[in-house]
Design an enzyme around this catalytic site. Structure first.
Site, mmCIF file in Angstrom:
data_model
loop_
_atom_site.group_PDB
_atom_site.id
_atom_site.type_symbol
_atom_site.label_atom_id
_atom_site.label_comp_id
_atom_site.label_asym_id
_atom_site.label_seq_id
_atom_site.Cartn_x
_atom_site.Cartn_y
_atom_site.Cartn_z
ATOM 1 N N PHE A 22 0.714 -1.080 -0.235
ATOM 2 C CA PHE A 22 0.084 -0.149 0.049
ATOM 3 C C PHE A 22 0.894 1.065 -0.169
ATOM 4 O O PHE A 22 0.297 2.156 -0.686
ATOM 5 C CB PHE A 22 -0.854 -0.115 1.198
ATOM 6 C CG PHE A 22 -2.322 -0.940 0.982
ATOM 7 C CD1 PHE A 22 -3.227 -1.114 -0.186
ATOM 8 C CD2 PHE A 22 -1.697 -2.556 2.053
ATOM 9 C CE1 PHE A 22 -4.774 -1.868 0.146
ATOM 10 C CE2 PHE A 22 -3.004 -3.144 1.912
ATOM 11 C CZ PHE A 22 -4.659 -2.615 0.428
ATOM 12 N N GLN A 90 0.861 -7.272 10.174
ATOM 13 C CA GLN A 90 0.616 -6.265 9.525
ATOM 14 C C GLN A 90 -0.557 -6.457 8.495
ATOM 15 O O GLN A 90 -1.804 -5.706 7.750
ATOM 16 C CB GLN A 90 1.598 -5.024 9.502
ATOM 17 C CG GLN A 90 2.438 -5.089 10.521
ATOM 18 C CD GLN A 90 4.029 -3.849 9.953
ATOM 19 O OE1 GLN A 90 4.554 -5.144 9.567
ATOM 20 N NE2 GLN A 90 3.252 -2.890 10.406
ATOM 21 N N HIS A 110 -3.611 -5.771 12.023
ATOM 22 C CA HIS A 110 -4.177 -5.393 11.484
ATOM 23 C C HIS A 110 -5.884 -5.371 10.982
ATOM 24 O O HIS A 110 -6.804 -5.577 9.402
ATOM 25 C CB HIS A 110 -3.708 -4.337 10.336
ATOM 26 C CG HIS A 110 -2.942 -3.196 10.678
ATOM 27 N ND1 HIS A 110 -1.425 -3.350 9.942
ATOM 28 C CD2 HIS A 110 -2.224 -2.788 12.075
ATOM 29 C CE1 HIS A 110 -0.358 -1.979 10.971
ATOM 30 N NE2 HIS A 110 -1.513 -2.423 11.390
ATOM 31 N N CYS A 142 -27.234 -7.218 7.893
ATOM 32 C CA CYS A 142 -27.090 -8.680 8.236
ATOM 33 C C CYS A 142 -28.930 -8.814 8.842
ATOM 34 O O CYS A 142 -29.834 -8.253 9.086
ATOM 35 C CB CYS A 142 -26.619 -8.300 10.028
ATOM 36 S SG CYS A 142 -26.699 -9.652 11.483
ATOM 37 N N SER A 192 8.903 -6.260 6.563
ATOM 38 C CA SER A 192 7.892 -4.982 6.801
ATOM 39 C C SER A 192 9.046 -3.352 7.474
ATOM 40 O O SER A 192 10.002 -3.946 7.714
ATOM 41 C CB SER A 192 7.710 -5.349 8.635
ATOM 42 O OG SER A 192 7.079 -3.238 8.750
ATOM 43 N N GLY A 219 14.372 -2.902 2.011
ATOM 44 C CA GLY A 219 14.851 -1.296 1.919
ATOM 45 C C GLY A 219 15.222 -1.810 3.289
ATOM 46 O O GLY A 219 15.025 -1.928 3.987
#
Length: 251
Positions: A22, A90, A110, A142, A192, A219
């Site tokens: 994202f 995550q 999350h 519902c 992460s 990274g």
């Protein structure tokens, strides 16, 4: 005694399975910031069009259709070897569940797209069932019959168990992650960037408890200085290798 390994996974483990991240340079939200609204709780609650867009977007998203990759399967192998004590993630793509890790060691920091719930009566739903009927019911409500309301349907809004912007993390998720990470012999961070709080704080908390940390990410991260081992290789190759080496060294 088996070595106890706690693992924290982020978007990088799933990009290897075909899910774009994202926040990275090619991330979904980097290129299309307006799509962050898909996971905005206020918009979702307030507006039928926003809800319909959110559901449709999630159904068509690679997150919903992805299959676990080699890295996910390696963590199943680690669990079967009796060495994985925590799998905090995550990611909300439910790929750890799909791969075969057990729900008692997975902590979805999350939330997860795999299950949904009614926001009024808290009835649980399997998201797959909702997705299958999305054409007939684009704004899912519902259908649970409420005995105390003359068996009328509840009619509350249904949303996935993903944590939307503006919502709190699942109850007890961070506490459980801190506890198991500090009790482990090693903490591995897989894919992460360690930018999103409070999930990233598991690393300094474990480091303070003297737990050796491995960070496997393409990274740099803000906690690289706390790592005893940094691995910058392709996760789909490097993680299965690390798991095999760890199991062999422990047997």
């Amino acid at each position: 005694m088996s070595k106890k390994i706690a693992v924290l996974t982020g978007a990088g483990i799933s990009t290897s399975a075909g899910i774009p991240d994202f926040r990275g340079p090619d991330g979904v939200w980097t290129k299309h910031p307006e799509q962050m609204n898909v996971y905005d709780i206020d918009a979702f609650m307030a507006n039928k069009e926003d809800r319909e867009y959110s559901w449709r977007w999630q159904k068509e998203s690679p997150v919903w259709n992805a299959q676990p990759g080699a890295a996910h399967k390696a963590l199943v192998k680690l669990e079967k070897a009796g060495m994985l004590t925590l799998l905090a993630t995550q990611n909300f793509d439910a790929l750890h569940e799909k791969a075969g890790n057990s729900s008692d060691i997975i902590v979805n920091l999350h939330g997860t797209i795999g299950t949904s719930h009614c926001m009024k009566c808290h009835q649980k739903y399997d998201t797959a069932d909702i997705m299958n009927h999305l054409d007939e019911e684009p704004d899912p409500h519902c259908h649970r019959k409420l005995p105390y309301s003359g068996n009328m349907p509840c009619d509350g809004l249904i949303k996935t168990d993903v944590v939307y912007f503006g919502e709190a993390l699942p109850d007890g998720a961070m506490e459980k992650s801190y506890r198991l990470a500090t009790q482990a012999d090693e903490l591995w961070v897989i894919g992460s960037t360690l930018e999103v709080m409070p999930a990233a704080s598991i690393v300094p908390v474990a480091a303070q408890a003297g737990v050796p940390i491995t960070i496997m990410n393409m990274g740099r991260t803000q906690y690289d200085r706390l790592a005893t081992r940094l691995i910058r290789d392709d996760i789909a190759v490097a993680l299965p290798q690390l798991v095999d080496e760890t199991i062999a060294a422990n047997s």
